[in-house]
Scaffold this active site. Structure first.
Site, PDB file in Angstrom:
ATOM      1  N   ARG A  39       0.865  -1.199   0.000  1.00 11.65           N
ATOM      2  CA  ARG A  39       0.000   0.000   0.000  1.00 11.65           C
ATOM      3  C   ARG A  39       0.894   1.241   0.000  1.00 11.65           C
ATOM      4  O   ARG A  39       1.466   1.590   1.029  1.00 11.65           O
ATOM      5  CB  ARG A  39      -0.886  -0.010   1.241  1.00 11.65           C
ATOM      6  CG  ARG A  39      -1.837   1.184   1.358  1.00 11.65           C
ATOM      7  CD  ARG A  39      -2.670   1.070   2.631  1.00 11.65           C
ATOM      8  NE  ARG A  39      -3.786   2.006   2.656  1.00 11.65           N
ATOM      9  CZ  ARG A  39      -3.729   3.202   3.238  1.00 11.65           C
ATOM     10  NH1 ARG A  39      -2.628   3.620   3.833  1.00 11.65           N
ATOM     11  NH2 ARG A  39      -4.792   3.989   3.221  1.00 11.65           N
ATOM     12  N   SER A 108     -12.774  -3.353   0.154  1.00  6.42           N
ATOM     13  CA  SER A 108     -12.961  -2.619   1.414  1.00  6.42           C
ATOM     14  C   SER A 108     -14.385  -2.140   1.596  1.00  6.42           C
ATOM     15  O   SER A 108     -14.976  -1.583   0.665  1.00  6.42           O
ATOM     16  CB  SER A 108     -12.088  -1.350   1.413  1.00  6.42           C
ATOM     17  OG  SER A 108     -10.800  -1.623   1.860  1.00  6.42           O
ATOM     18  N   LYS A 137      -5.054   6.377   7.793  1.00  2.79           N
ATOM     19  CA  LYS A 137      -5.846   6.541   6.588  1.00  2.79           C
ATOM     20  C   LYS A 137      -6.435   7.940   6.551  1.00  2.79           C
ATOM     21  O   LYS A 137      -7.066   8.370   7.524  1.00  2.79           O
ATOM     22  CB  LYS A 137      -6.983   5.509   6.558  1.00  2.79           C
ATOM     23  CG  LYS A 137      -7.747   5.547   5.267  1.00  2.79           C
ATOM     24  CD  LYS A 137      -8.868   4.551   5.204  1.00  2.79           C
ATOM     25  CE  LYS A 137      -9.529   4.674   3.839  1.00  2.79           C
ATOM     26  NZ  LYS A 137     -10.727   3.895   3.741  1.00  2.79           N
TER      27      LYS A 137
HETATM   28  N1  3NM Z   1      -8.225   1.173   5.780  1.00  2.17           N
HETATM   29  P1  3NM Z   1      -3.644   1.165  11.207  1.00  2.17           P
HETATM   30  S1  3NM Z   1      -8.389   1.886   8.188  1.00  2.17           S
HETATM   31  C1  3NM Z   1      -5.807   1.266   5.268  1.00  2.17           C
HETATM   32  O1  3NM Z   1     -11.282   1.653   7.449  1.00  2.17           O
HETATM   33  C2  3NM Z   1      -6.940   1.413   6.180  1.00  2.17           C
HETATM   34  O2  3NM Z   1     -10.901   0.629   5.590  1.00  2.17           O
HETATM   35  C3  3NM Z   1      -9.089   1.392   6.744  1.00  2.17           C
HETATM   36  O3  3NM Z   1      -3.907   1.325   9.649  1.00  2.17           O
HETATM   37  C4  3NM Z   1     -10.541   1.213   6.585  1.00  2.17           C
HETATM   38  O4  3NM Z   1      -3.479  -0.262  11.488  1.00  2.17           O
HETATM   39  C5  3NM Z   1      -6.857   1.809   7.504  1.00  2.17           C
HETATM   40  O5  3NM Z   1      -2.346   1.925  11.390  1.00  2.17           O
HETATM   41  C6  3NM Z   1      -5.600   2.136   8.248  1.00  2.17           C
HETATM   42  O6  3NM Z   1      -4.777   1.828  11.913  1.00  2.17           O
HETATM   43  C7  3NM Z   1      -5.108   0.967   9.045  1.00  2.17           C
END
Ligand code: 3NM
Length: 207
Positions: A39, A108, A137
């Protein structure tokens, strides 16, 4: 047959750490991760492709899968194992046309409504998030939490990957709420020792 995902879905996203994607991937694999998502949100397609091509042999050497975020064309060009699509990327059917039946397509979702719609999308697995608050994000959707995750799990039959703010402290609760895997960026990528953090989290989520 349905897709079997390991319980840890590790995301190769350096965030602002300055870590090189390849070095990050190598550390995640050395720590035991067996599915990686590449990503690189701000990278041009050309750079995403170069990194995917560099990481793929590392993943193969560990018997791990590599999934490319957002771009089915890049995933196909790299010969990666699949693509992970967001709500604004190509529809699953269009990505399937590019990648064929055998490659993995993940999709997603950020609410129960999106998850229900995604059930018939043809995706091999679905992601739901953010489960908790995240800074990884941009413009993340409202937090879902474990109790809504538990109810949402019953809406779909595909493997469900939970994402967003998941840490070693919460990973087991998220799995107990019905997620098949936890997707993690900062809890691993920001750790001083990425390999160690991966191995520790894997041990924590082992059956
Ligand atoms: N997608 P971390 S939250 C890439 O809600 C991503 O779909 C999300 O990173 C969604 O583990 C997110 O640092 C970030 O919180 C995840």
């Amino acid at each position: 047959m349905g897709l079997a995902l390991p319980r840890l879905y590790a995301i190769v996203d350096p965030l602002d750490t300055g870590r090189a994607p390849r070095a990050l991937a190598a550390a995640l694999l050395a720590g035991g991760a067996r599915v990686l998502q590449l990503r690189l949100k701000d990278a041009p397609a050309r750079v995403l492709l170069e990194e995917a091509r560099a990481i793929l042999p590392l993943a193969r050497a560990h018997g791990a899968r590599l999934i490319v975020n957002d771009r089915a064309d890049v995933a196909a060009a790299a010969g990666a194992d699949g693509v992970h699509l967001g709500q604004e990327d190509l529809p699953v059917a269009a990505a399937r046309g590019i990648l064929g039946a055998e490659r993995i397509i993940g999709f997603s979702t950020h609410s129960e409504a999106q998850l229900e719609t995604a059930h018939a999308s043809g995706a091999d697995y679905l992601a739901l998030g953010p489960i908790f608050a995240t800074t990884s994000k941009a413009a993340a959707d409202p937090v879902i939490g474990c109790s809504r995750l538990r109810a949402a799990r019953a809406l779909v039959t595909q493997p469900l990957v939970a994402i967003g703010g998941i840490t070693p402290t919460t990973a087991r609760d998220v799995l107990a709420a019905g997620a098949d895997a936890v997707a993690v960026i900062s809890a691993i990528v920001r750790a001083p020792d990425v390999e160690r953090a991966t191995a520790d989290l894997l041990e924590l989520v082992a059956h």
